[in-house]
Design an enzyme around this catalytic site. Structure first.
Site, mmCIF file in Angstrom:
data_model
loop_
_atom_site.group_PDB
_atom_site.id
_atom_site.type_symbol
_atom_site.label_atom_id
_atom_site.label_comp_id
_atom_site.label_asym_id
_atom_site.label_seq_id
_atom_site.Cartn_x
_atom_site.Cartn_y
_atom_site.Cartn_z
ATOM 1 N N ASN A 144 0.815 -1.228 0.000
ATOM 2 C CA ASN A 144 0.000 0.000 0.000
ATOM 3 C C ASN A 144 0.845 1.274 0.000
ATOM 4 O O ASN A 144 0.430 2.292 -0.545
ATOM 5 C CB ASN A 144 -1.023 -0.012 1.136
ATOM 6 C CG ASN A 144 -0.414 -0.085 2.502
ATOM 7 O OD1 ASN A 144 0.664 -0.666 2.675
ATOM 8 N ND2 ASN A 144 -1.055 0.489 3.485
ATOM 9 N N GLU A 173 4.300 -3.486 12.430
ATOM 10 C CA GLU A 173 3.176 -2.549 12.340
ATOM 11 C C GLU A 173 2.091 -3.257 11.546
ATOM 12 O O GLU A 173 2.340 -3.718 10.438
ATOM 13 C CB GLU A 173 3.582 -1.258 11.617
ATOM 14 C CG GLU A 173 4.709 -0.498 12.268
ATOM 15 C CD GLU A 173 4.429 -0.070 13.688
ATOM 16 O OE1 GLU A 173 3.244 0.082 14.065
ATOM 17 O OE2 GLU A 173 5.396 0.073 14.448
#
Ligand code: NDP
Length: 483
Positions: free
Chosen positions: A150, A248
């Site tokens: 992304n 993350e």
């Protein structure tokens, strides 16, 4: 755009053992290229090369490391437009956002160029007379980096830059959906005067190459960004080997819209953080928790804002929202529409695939209202241009809802009340809290990360990154008396 489609190991570009097609999600007839896939032997060679190269890089000193990082960052910023178009073509974000991402990635390198110089330790007096103590930060060694599609350049940049700044070697496994961005970044790093093997880029599937990389006993630290299920598996592999780890992962970021807010600003921030990047951001606002006094007006304006976005080909002038990244991601998004309706949420707009001139994975920005916090749409990261409104009657109720999540990456409040803003800042269980700002959008020189299932291990970015990319050594020295 480069014609290169290979992997980069031990200072050399090579073909992989297999290949994958890379197609444009805005136009599936546009074949961007056929990219290499590494096999196990190539991955092992990359890890071994990194191990050999790392001591020489550490020994080269801070000025050298500064200069290399500064050169990488400067070139990325200068070529932001060109490389941004590569991102737009293969990932689907509008070209302007692609350009912004590359520029930001360059800033990570120039920031960490300076951090390399600033790597200072502590001096202490010993409790035992005649002994001096110093505390230094040394490299951890070989760092494995596994990154998602992304932000295919910015995310690896904020991991590779500190890894190199603090004297480590890198083996990077980019996402298979975005190999052209990986090649572009690698080409810039590869042209620097660095030891062969210091930086390696190994394309391959997560299940094969990624899994082998994170299970390797020859890797000293793993930095991962991606989904929670994959993160869980990586954590288990890391702990089995006692490998240092930082991760993350997903989130369900809440934006609280209070009765005393600037309503138009709240709508703008909600819409941009929910639908920007096609909702495929870990910082997207996916839970809009709205005070009943402004609920109906907010929802009416939000639907208008959602419908006003221009959804289309990422390289077309004026496009604000590009396609969803892949066919399977689009199918998953549309499944969530059915799940939401079945659970009783009210679909106010969107919820469908859109037809455009080219065959791409376009989806209409979607707003659900009358949702409950226990619905799957409000519990699971969708990574979609879908946002869900919940109505509450007070600030206290809004905060309780916001904190009722396994995630805790970012959270925002729209309010003119100083006391509510301060209370929220102190009591919201999230890694980043925003007051009168979107949930998405962070700076590059301060820590980024979350709580709960959103993050695991030390923070990324800013000077806090040293915690993960270095090992602390405490030295005791008894100099003795001079003769
Ligand atoms: P993944 O977590 O599967 O992928 C992230 C990275 O991990 C990719 O490079 C992937 O490789 C790699 N990977 C996959 N499996 C393994 C493994 N077993 N061992 C080591 N590495 C592995 O996310 P997806 O890209 O599949 O996206 C799925 C969902 O994850 C999204 O819908 C979204 O909800 C979430 N996501 C969240 C992100 C965030 O920033 N919060 C970022 C991306 C995804 P490859 O893809 O090449 O196979």
């Amino acid at each position: 755009m480069t014609e290169r489609t290979g992997i980069y190991i031990d200072g050399t570009w090579s073909n992989g053992a297999g290949q994958i097609e890379n197609r444009n999600p805005s136009d599936t007839s546009d074949l961007i290229g056929v990219y290499a896939q590494a096999d196990a032997a190539q991955l092992d060679a990359a890890i071994a090369a990194a191990r050999r190269a790392q001591p020489g890089w550490w020994a080269a000193g801070v000025q050298k490391r500064h200069d290399v990082l500064m050169a990488i960052g400067t070139e990325m910023m200068a070529r932001a437009e060109e490389i941004g178009r590569i991102i737009a073509r293969e990932e689907g974000k509008p070209a302007a956002e692609g350009k912004g991402e590359v520029y930001r990635a360059g800033q990570f390198f120039t920031y960490f160029a300076a951090e390399a110089l600033r790597n200072q330790g502590d001096l202490a007096e010993s409790v035992r007379p005649g002994i001096e103590i110093d505390v230094r930060r040394e490299p951890v060694g070989v760092v494995a980096i596994v990154s998602p599609w992304n932000f295919p350049i910015a995310t690896p940049a904020w991991k590779i830059a500190p890894a190199l700044a603090f004297g480590n070697a890198v083996v990077w496994k980019p996402a298979n959906l975005t190999p052209a961005s990986a090649v572009a970044l690698t080409e810039i790093i590869a042209k620097q005067d660095i030891p062969a093997g210091l930086f390696n880029m190994v394309l391959g599937s997560g299940r094969a190459v990624g899994q082998r990389l994170v299970e390797s006993r020859d890797v000293d630290a793993i930095s991962f960004t991606g989904s929670v299920p994959v993160g869980r598996g990586i954590a288990a592999a890391a702990i089995a080997n006692m490998t240092k780890i930082q991760m993350e992962m997903g989130s369900k970021n809440p934006l609280l819209v209070m009765d005393d807010c600037d309503l138009d600003l709240a709508v703008a921030h909600a819409a941009n953080s929910a639908f920007g990047g096609t909702g495929q951001k870990c910082t997207a606002a996916s839970r809009l928790i709205v005070h009943s006094a402004v609920h109906d007006a907010f929802v009416e304006k939000l639907v208008k804002a959602a419908q006003a976005f221009k959804v289309g080909h990422a390289l077309e002038e004026g496009t604000q929202i590009g396609p969803v990244v892949s066919e399977s991601q689009l199918a998953q998004n549309l499944d969530y529409i059915g799940i939401g309706r079945a659970e009783g949420a009210e679909l106010l707009c969107g919820g469908t695939r859109l037809d455009r001139a080219t065959d791409g994975y376009f989806m209409a920005p979607t707003v659900f209202a009358n949702t409950r916090n226990d619905m799957r749409m409000n519990r699971e990261e969708m990574f979609a241009p879908i946002t869900c409104v919940q109505k509450v009657d007070s600030y206290a109720e809004a905060l309780a809802r916001a904190n009722d999540s396994e995630f805790g990456l970012t959270a925002g409040i729209m309010t003119r009340s100083l006391s509510r803003a301060s209370h929220f800042r102190a009591n919201m269980r999230a890694g980043c809290v925003m007051v009168n700002l979107p949930t998405a959008g962070t700076d590059y020189h301060v820590p980024f990360g979350g709580r709960g299932a959103s993050s695991y291990g030390p923070r990324e970015q800013g000077r806090y990154a040293a915690e993960f990319y270095t090992a602390v050594k405490t030295a005791y020295v008894a100099a003795g008396a001079p003769e």
